[in-house]
Write a protein that holds these residues in place. Sequence first.
Motif, short mmCIF file in Angstrom:
data_model
loop_
_atom_site.label_atom_id
_atom_site.label_comp_id
_atom_site.label_asym_id
_atom_site.label_seq_id
_atom_site.Cartn_x
_atom_site.Cartn_y
_atom_site.Cartn_z
N SER A 199 3.28 -12.98 20.05
CA SER A 199 2.19 -12.14 19.59
C SER A 199 2.02 -10.97 20.54
CB SER A 199 0.89 -12.94 19.54
OG SER A 199 -0.18 -12.09 19.19
N THR A 200 2.03 -9.77 20.00
CA THR A 200 1.91 -8.59 20.85
C THR A 200 0.48 -8.38 21.32
OG1 THR A 200 1.46 -7.11 19.00
CG2 THR A 200 3.76 -7.46 19.58
N ALA A 201 -0.48 -8.98 20.60
CA ALA A 201 -1.89 -8.74 20.90
C ALA A 201 -2.16 -7.25 21.01
CB ALA A 201 -2.32 -9.44 22.19
N LYS A 202 -1.50 -6.48 20.14
CA LYS A 202 -1.67 -5.03 20.16
C LYS A 202 -2.93 -4.69 19.38
CE LYS A 202 0.83 -0.72 19.51
NZ LYS A 202 2.00 -0.06 18.92
N LEU A 203 -4.05 -4.73 20.09
CA LEU A 203 -5.34 -4.48 19.48
C LEU A 203 -5.67 -3.00 19.55
CD1 LEU A 203 -7.89 -5.90 18.25
CD2 LEU A 203 -8.82 -5.84 20.56
N GLU A 204 -6.09 -2.45 18.44
CA GLU A 204 -6.43 -1.03 18.38
C GLU A 204 -7.68 -0.86 17.53
OE1 GLU A 204 -2.07 1.07 18.39
OE2 GLU A 204 -2.69 0.02 16.57
N ILE A 205 -8.42 0.19 17.81
CA ILE A 205 -9.57 0.56 16.99
C ILE A 205 -9.31 1.95 16.44
CG2 ILE A 205 -12.05 1.02 16.95
CD1 ILE A 205 -12.37 -1.05 19.14
N HIS A 206 -9.22 2.06 15.11
CA HIS A 206 -8.90 3.32 14.44
C HIS A 206 -10.10 3.82 13.64
CE1 HIS A 206 -4.39 3.39 14.88
NE2 HIS A 206 -4.63 2.12 15.17
N ALA A 207 -10.21 5.13 13.53
CA ALA A 207 -11.19 5.72 12.63
C ALA A 207 -10.72 5.55 11.19
CB ALA A 207 -11.37 7.20 12.95
N VAL A 208 -11.65 5.19 10.29
CA VAL A 208 -11.32 5.00 8.87
C VAL A 208 -11.41 6.34 8.15
CG1 VAL A 208 -11.97 3.82 6.74
CG2 VAL A 208 -12.12 2.61 8.93
N ALA A 209 -10.29 6.74 7.51
CA ALA A 209 -10.26 8.00 6.76
C ALA A 209 -10.50 7.78 5.27
CB ALA A 209 -8.93 8.70 6.98
N GLY A 210 -10.29 6.56 4.76
CA GLY A 210 -10.50 6.28 3.35
C GLY A 210 -10.28 4.82 3.05
N GLY A 211 -10.88 4.35 1.96
CA GLY A 211 -10.70 2.97 1.55
C GLY A 211 -12.01 2.22 1.52
N PRO A 212 -11.97 0.97 1.09
CA PRO A 212 -10.74 0.21 0.82
C PRO A 212 -10.17 0.48 -0.57
CG PRO A 212 -12.66 -1.17 0.50
CD PRO A 212 -13.18 0.15 0.96
N PHE A 213 -8.84 0.23 -0.69
CA PHE A 213 -8.15 0.36 -1.96
C PHE A 213 -7.52 -0.98 -2.31
CE2 PHE A 213 -7.90 4.44 0.31
CZ PHE A 213 -8.55 5.27 -0.58
N ALA A 214 -7.38 -1.22 -3.61
CA ALA A 214 -6.82 -2.50 -4.05
C ALA A 214 -5.32 -2.57 -3.81
CB ALA A 214 -7.12 -2.73 -5.52
N SER A 215 -4.63 -1.43 -3.75
CA SER A 215 -3.18 -1.40 -3.56
C SER A 215 -2.78 -0.10 -2.89
CB SER A 215 -2.46 -1.55 -4.89
OG SER A 215 -2.75 -0.44 -5.73
N GLU A 216 -1.52 -0.04 -2.44
CA GLU A 216 -1.02 1.19 -1.83
C GLU A 216 -0.94 2.31 -2.86
OE1 GLU A 216 2.53 0.89 0.39
OE2 GLU A 216 1.81 -0.70 1.74
N GLN A 217 -0.62 1.97 -4.13
CA GLN A 217 -0.55 2.99 -5.17
C GLN A 217 -1.90 3.67 -5.35
OE1 GLN A 217 0.63 -0.06 -5.38
NE2 GLN A 217 2.85 0.26 -5.59
N GLU A 218 -2.97 2.87 -5.36
CA GLU A 218 -4.30 3.44 -5.49
C GLU A 218 -4.64 4.32 -4.29
OE1 GLU A 218 -8.93 1.87 -5.63
OE2 GLU A 218 -7.34 0.60 -6.48
N ALA A 219 -4.23 3.88 -3.11
CA ALA A 219 -4.50 4.67 -1.91
C ALA A 219 -3.75 6.01 -1.95
CB ALA A 219 -4.09 3.88 -0.66
N LEU A 220 -2.50 5.98 -2.42
CA LEU A 220 -1.72 7.23 -2.51
C LEU A 220 -2.30 8.17 -3.55
CD1 LEU A 220 1.92 5.79 -2.22
CD2 LEU A 220 0.71 7.20 -0.55
N GLN A 221 -2.84 7.63 -4.62
CA GLN A 221 -3.46 8.49 -5.63
C GLN A 221 -4.63 9.27 -5.04
OE1 GLN A 221 -4.55 5.97 -8.93
NE2 GLN A 221 -2.41 5.57 -9.54
N SER A 222 -5.34 8.66 -4.11
CA SER A 222 -6.49 9.34 -3.52
C SER A 222 -6.06 10.46 -2.58
CB SER A 222 -7.35 8.34 -2.77
OG SER A 222 -6.70 7.88 -1.60
N THR A 223 -4.81 10.46 -2.14
CA THR A 223 -4.33 11.48 -1.20
C THR A 223 -3.32 12.42 -1.85
OG1 THR A 223 -2.58 10.00 -0.41
CG2 THR A 223 -4.69 9.95 0.76
#
Length: 535
Positions: A199-223
């Motif tokens: 386990s890398t335990a690579k913990l990160e905190i990111h700013a949310v730009a959009g979402g949540p989306f049900a699928s990647e296709q839905e997310a791409l449609q928004s962009t």
Amino acid sequence: MGKNLASKTAFIIAVLLVFCYGIVGIPHGGLKESIARRINLGLDLKGGIHLVLEVHVNEAVASAVDRDAVRLQTDLQAAGIPGATAGRTDPSRPQTIVVSGIPAGKASDARGVFNGVNYNTYDVATGPDGTMTLTMKEAAVRDLSNRTVETSIETIRERVDKLGVTEPVIQKYGLGDNQILVELPGVSDPGRVEDIIQSTAKLEIHAVAGGPFASEQEALQSTGGVVPPDSVLMHGSSSVGAPDQVWLLKRVSEVEGTDFRDAQPSTDQNGRPNITFTLTTEAGDRFYKYTSEHSSTSSTPGSMAIVLDNKVKEVASINSAIRDRGEIEGGFTKQQAADLSLMLRTGALPATISFLETRTVGPSLGAASIRQGVIAAVVGLLAVMAFMLVYYRGAGINACLALILNLVILLGFMGFAGSVLTLPGIAGVILTIGMGVDSNVLIFERIREEMRAGKSAAISVQQGFAHAWITIIDTHVTTIVSALILFLFGTGPVRGFAVTLAFGLLANLFTAVFVSRVIFDSHLKNKERGAAISI
């Protein structure tokens, strides 16, 4: 002569007692238990787990370049070029930043920024469309890659040390690039150790730009069908028990694993296991600035995603500014919370790791190896001693005493140094016995030659040791140099062989030359002048 001989004898006895202490220490329990506490057994004798890991150094390069791109865009705006954008556009080239939107009249100002001290590790090139490309220099990429591997080794070592594994082997693996060898002898729970290592335990905190989306296709449609260059799509859930969703996050994290100063397992207000963390001062200031600007009371409210191993574990609204303390909730078990806090506390890995080889060695194989190795060593020692007694008669007793003392010193060395005894190490012990016999044969044959020339026993012993000394030094030094090379460039078992061989040869120089000479002198002292010796 007698006084000098007595002091030498006392010195030999003192050396014998010191190295006997090195073997058994302060006796506690039986003799076998006392020796086991002092002589550490390697993976092939004690059993355990053998891993070969590969560090994905490109991730560390991409992370460093992303941070430089954010800083570069800020520097360009400060230089009066507000329309410029900087970022990575080609995932296959993590070391490259593409800068676009620079007016023709501002090209020289932009180059002034690029030539600053913050970007001296990049080569700058201008494209036909007016864009400028910064490519991290090969030397800088190589240095960053090496530091990433070294940091990974130290992080894994700290985690393993917290688990109490005795004498682990954690080092670069010389058979491949960016690879690490991990050998953990005597592990009681291989599954748990493997989970912690992988386990890398690579913990990160990111700013949310959009979402949540049900699928990647839905997310791409928004962009508009294309993920913005400063963003990334990531799967996960917004809370414990929520279904899998897709989030659009800012590519550059606000806080990442190396920013954590401490982490401890805890429980939330409902008694469920969670993790409390503390950030470094610099990271706390940076996090406070971000949360202040995007809290629910600010003009640009936002939310943040807690990402563990490239998977969203939780999405939270920013109700107020946070400086350096926080909590992580994720439906952890008590053991998972303890393990994750251990990994964060000992330092997050700078890049993910994949397993190239996993092999478990059972203790039954180790026990058989020990038994067979010890039998081989004892049989070899007895056979050599029998030969020396038959062929060299009385002088053979001298050689046998020197060989026994040689083994005592060798094992005492290992006890004091905390060296690990491996199966090749047992082979090194057996080879040391052979080298010890070789030294005695050289000395005894030289003494025989001097006696055939008609010299007295005392003169023959003196001349025999003097003439054999140079040859013994030559053979031992060259072999010790070979052992040193094996230790520097070999891996675990090979290094174990090199250690026992080198220690054994150093002990043999003392026993074959000094101890054997004292025994001869003591024997001659008790004989009448001119009497012969049994050799």
